[in-house]
Design a protein around this motif. Structure first.
Motif, PDB file in Angstrom:
ATOM      1  N   ASP A  41      42.453  52.589  48.937  1.00  0.00           N
ATOM      2  CA  ASP A  41      43.344  53.499  48.225  1.00  0.00           C
ATOM      3  C   ASP A  41      44.560  52.750  47.674  1.00  0.00           C
ATOM      4  O   ASP A  41      45.524  53.351  47.219  1.00  0.00           O
ATOM      5  N   LEU A  42      44.468  51.429  47.709  1.00  0.00           N
ATOM      6  CA  LEU A  42      45.542  50.584  47.191  1.00  0.00           C
ATOM      7  C   LEU A  42      45.027  49.688  46.065  1.00  0.00           C
ATOM      8  O   LEU A  42      45.635  48.673  45.750  1.00  0.00           O
ATOM      9  N   ARG A  43      43.915  50.072  45.458  1.00  0.00           N
ATOM     10  CA  ARG A  43      43.283  49.203  44.459  1.00  0.00           C
ATOM     11  C   ARG A  43      44.151  48.960  43.226  1.00  0.00           C
ATOM     12  O   ARG A  43      43.963  47.974  42.523  1.00  0.00           O
ATOM     13  N   ASN A  44      45.101  49.856  42.945  1.00  0.00           N
ATOM     14  CA  ASN A  44      45.969  49.666  41.787  1.00  0.00           C
ATOM     15  C   ASN A  44      47.117  48.695  42.048  1.00  0.00           C
ATOM     16  O   ASN A  44      47.824  48.325  41.108  1.00  0.00           O
ATOM     17  N   ASP A  45      47.291  48.312  43.307  1.00  0.00           N
ATOM     18  CA  ASP A  45      48.308  47.309  43.627  1.00  0.00           C
ATOM     19  C   ASP A  45      47.864  45.967  43.037  1.00  0.00           C
ATOM     20  O   ASP A  45      46.731  45.531  43.256  1.00  0.00           O
ATOM     21  N   PRO A  46      48.732  45.285  42.269  1.00  0.00           N
ATOM     22  CA  PRO A  46      48.294  44.047  41.610  1.00  0.00           C
ATOM     23  C   PRO A  46      47.849  42.957  42.576  1.00  0.00           C
ATOM     24  O   PRO A  46      46.925  42.193  42.271  1.00  0.00           O
ATOM     25  N   ASP A  47      48.477  42.863  43.732  1.00  0.00           N
ATOM     26  CA  ASP A  47      48.073  41.833  44.702  1.00  0.00           C
ATOM     27  C   ASP A  47      46.718  42.161  45.321  1.00  0.00           C
ATOM     28  O   ASP A  47      45.893  41.266  45.548  1.00  0.00           O
ATOM     29  N   ARG A  52      44.380  44.000  43.851  1.00  0.00           N
ATOM     30  CA  ARG A  52      43.419  43.776  42.770  1.00  0.00           C
ATOM     31  C   ARG A  52      43.116  42.293  42.590  1.00  0.00           C
ATOM     32  O   ARG A  52      41.963  41.898  42.397  1.00  0.00           O
ATOM     33  N   ALA A  53      44.138  41.452  42.688  1.00  0.00           N
ATOM     34  CA  ALA A  53      43.938  40.011  42.509  1.00  0.00           C
ATOM     35  C   ALA A  53      43.040  39.439  43.603  1.00  0.00           C
ATOM     36  O   ALA A  53      42.163  38.601  43.331  1.00  0.00           O
ATOM     37  N   ILE A  54      43.244  39.870  44.840  1.00  0.00           N
ATOM     38  CA  ILE A  54      42.423  39.369  45.947  1.00  0.00           C
ATOM     39  C   ILE A  54      40.976  39.810  45.787  1.00  0.00           C
ATOM     40  O   ILE A  54      40.046  39.010  45.934  1.00  0.00           O
ATOM     41  N   VAL A  55      40.766  41.083  45.473  1.00  0.00           N
ATOM     42  CA  VAL A  55      39.409  41.595  45.305  1.00  0.00           C
ATOM     43  C   VAL A  55      38.719  40.917  44.123  1.00  0.00           C
ATOM     44  O   VAL A  55      37.561  40.500  44.213  1.00  0.00           O
ATOM     45  N   ASP A  56      39.435  40.782  43.019  1.00  0.00           N
ATOM     46  CA  ASP A  56      38.843  40.140  41.838  1.00  0.00           C
ATOM     47  C   ASP A  56      38.507  38.681  42.116  1.00  0.00           C
ATOM     48  O   ASP A  56      37.477  38.173  41.652  1.00  0.00           O
ATOM     49  N   ARG A  57      39.365  38.008  42.869  1.00  0.00           N
ATOM     50  CA  ARG A  57      39.093  36.608  43.203  1.00  0.00           C
ATOM     51  C   ARG A  57      37.839  36.489  44.060  1.00  0.00           C
ATOM     52  O   ARG A  57      37.006  35.597  43.850  1.00  0.00           O
ATOM     53  N   GLY A  58      37.680  37.391  45.030  1.00  0.00           N
ATOM     54  CA  GLY A  58      36.488  37.360  45.868  1.00  0.00           C
ATOM     55  C   GLY A  58      35.234  37.693  45.093  1.00  0.00           C
ATOM     56  O   GLY A  58      34.202  37.036  45.242  1.00  0.00           O
ATOM     57  N   THR A  59      35.324  38.729  44.235  1.00  0.00           N
ATOM     58  CA  THR A  59      34.180  39.085  43.401  1.00  0.00           C
ATOM     59  C   THR A  59      33.816  37.935  42.476  1.00  0.00           C
ATOM     60  O   THR A  59      32.636  37.612  42.295  1.00  0.00           O
ATOM     61  N   GLY A  60      34.842  37.320  41.906  1.00  0.00           N
ATOM     62  CA  GLY A  60      34.593  36.187  41.013  1.00  0.00           C
ATOM     63  C   GLY A  60      33.910  35.035  41.714  1.00  0.00           C
ATOM     64  O   GLY A  60      33.027  34.384  41.140  1.00  0.00           O
ATOM     65  N   ALA A  61      34.293  34.779  42.963  1.00  0.00           N
ATOM     66  CA  ALA A  61      33.666  33.686  43.718  1.00  0.00           C
ATOM     67  C   ALA A  61      32.187  33.967  43.959  1.00  0.00           C
ATOM     68  O   ALA A  61      31.345  33.067  43.861  1.00  0.00           O
ATOM     69  N   CYS A  62      31.862  35.222  44.268  1.00  0.00           N
ATOM     70  CA  CYS A  62      30.457  35.592  44.473  1.00  0.00           C
ATOM     71  C   CYS A  62      29.663  35.442  43.177  1.00  0.00           C
ATOM     72  O   CYS A  62      28.565  34.876  43.159  1.00  0.00           O
ATOM     73  N   VAL A  63      30.219  35.960  42.096  1.00  0.00           N
ATOM     74  CA  VAL A  63      29.535  35.901  40.803  1.00  0.00           C
ATOM     75  C   VAL A  63      29.345  34.456  40.365  1.00  0.00           C
ATOM     76  O   VAL A  63      28.263  34.063  39.891  1.00  0.00           O
ATOM     77  N   GLU A  64      30.360  33.638  40.525  1.00  0.00           N
ATOM     78  CA  GLU A  64      30.270  32.242  40.090  1.00  0.00           C
ATOM     79  C   GLU A  64      29.243  31.457  40.896  1.00  0.00           C
ATOM     80  O   GLU A  64      28.532  30.604  40.348  1.00  0.00           O
ATOM     81  N   ALA A  65      29.162  31.733  42.200  1.00  0.00           N
ATOM     82  CA  ALA A  65      28.182  31.023  43.033  1.00  0.00           C
ATOM     83  C   ALA A  65      26.761  31.329  42.570  1.00  0.00           C
ATOM     84  O   ALA A  65      25.899  30.444  42.529  1.00  0.00           O
ATOM     85  N   ILE A  66      26.512  32.585  42.220  1.00  0.00           N
ATOM     86  CA  ILE A  66      25.178  32.970  41.754  1.00  0.00           C
ATOM     87  C   ILE A  66      24.943  32.470  40.332  1.00  0.00           C
ATOM     88  O   ILE A  66      23.861  31.973  40.001  1.00  0.00           O
ATOM     89  N   ALA A  67      25.967  32.565  39.481  1.00  0.00           N
ATOM     90  CA  ALA A  67      25.823  32.144  38.082  1.00  0.00           C
ATOM     91  C   ALA A  67      25.528  30.660  37.971  1.00  0.00           C
ATOM     92  O   ALA A  67      24.771  30.227  37.092  1.00  0.00           O
ATOM     93  N   GLU A  68      26.095  29.874  38.839  1.00  0.00           N
ATOM     94  CA  GLU A  68      25.846  28.423  38.805  1.00  0.00           C
ATOM     95  C   GLU A  68      24.370  28.123  39.003  1.00  0.00           C
ATOM     96  O   GLU A  68      23.795  27.272  38.318  1.00  0.00           O
TER      97      GLU A  68
END
Length: 209
Positions: free
Chosen positions: A123-129, A131-147
């Motif tokens: 319920d805090l997803r709109n908090d920029p910090d 959002r940044a942590i979640v996006d960074r984790g999602t990005g790491a997962c996506v990048e590992a698979i994309a590679e």
């Protein structure tokens, strides 16, 4: 004359723990409270009570509720990224990699404590910090698979990232749908079904030798 009685012992007092162990204890207590109540409804008093410590002890480790939440979120986002990276690096068999990536999401979402709710249902997803942590984790997962996809198919990075994002989205959504129904469909069967669906698409791309 009777000797003075010793001062009453505070029933909340807990045995002294090493700093790392105490921090872990507080994080686990905070997870229980945040999952049950959400960030906004949770109070530091609730977390201290859950951990069996005084509020001053809690504040020795975390200056506030938000900092505690961010530390907990960072821990679980990193855990998910590590699970996916391990699935990608643990084998050269690409179907097994897909199975491992799907399984990583199912295992993360099925883990005791339902920490996935902090990552995917906060319920805090709109908090920029946050959002940044979640996006960074999602990005790491996506990048590992994309590679792996890029190396195996010869697709350029943007298209490999698109496919990897689709696989992570499929895995997350399927696992969250499955969780309340796991008494009907086993984890292994659910992962196999989602893997079969994803593999039929990914395996259709020509392989680069």
């Amino acid at each position: 004359m009777q000797p003075p009685r010793p001062a009453a012992v505070n029933s909340r007092r807990t045995s002294r723990l090493p700093r790392g162990a105490r921090r872990l204890q507080l994080l686990r207590a905070a997870q229980d409270v945040f999952v049950a109540q959400g960030f906004h409804a949770a109070a530091m008093d609730d977390i201290a009570d859950r951990a069996g410590v005084s509020k001053p002890v809690l504040y020795q480790h975390f200056p506030g509720k938000r900092e505690l939440y961010l530390a907990l979120l960072e821990e679980h986002v990193s855990e998910l990224a590590d699970r996916v990276a391990h699935a990608m690096g643990g084998t050269d068999d690409n179907r097994a990699r897909v199975d491992g990536a799907v399984g990583a999401y199912f295992d993360f979402i099925d883990a005791e404590g339902e920490a996935f709710r902090l990552v995917f249902e906060s319920d805090l997803r709109n908090d920029p910090d946050v959002r940044a942590i979640v996006d960074r984790g999602t990005g790491a997962c996506v990048e590992a698979i994309a590679e792996v996809i890029a190396a195996d198919t010869g697709l350029d990075p943007e298209r490999a990232l698109l496919l990897a994002s689709g696989l992570t989205g499929l895995s997350e959504t399927s696992a969250r749908w499955w969780l309340p129904r796991k008494g009907t469909v086993s984890r292994d069967e659910a992962v196999a079904l989602v893997t079969a669906l994803a593999w039929r698409g990914i395996s259709g791309f020509p392989r680069v030798d």
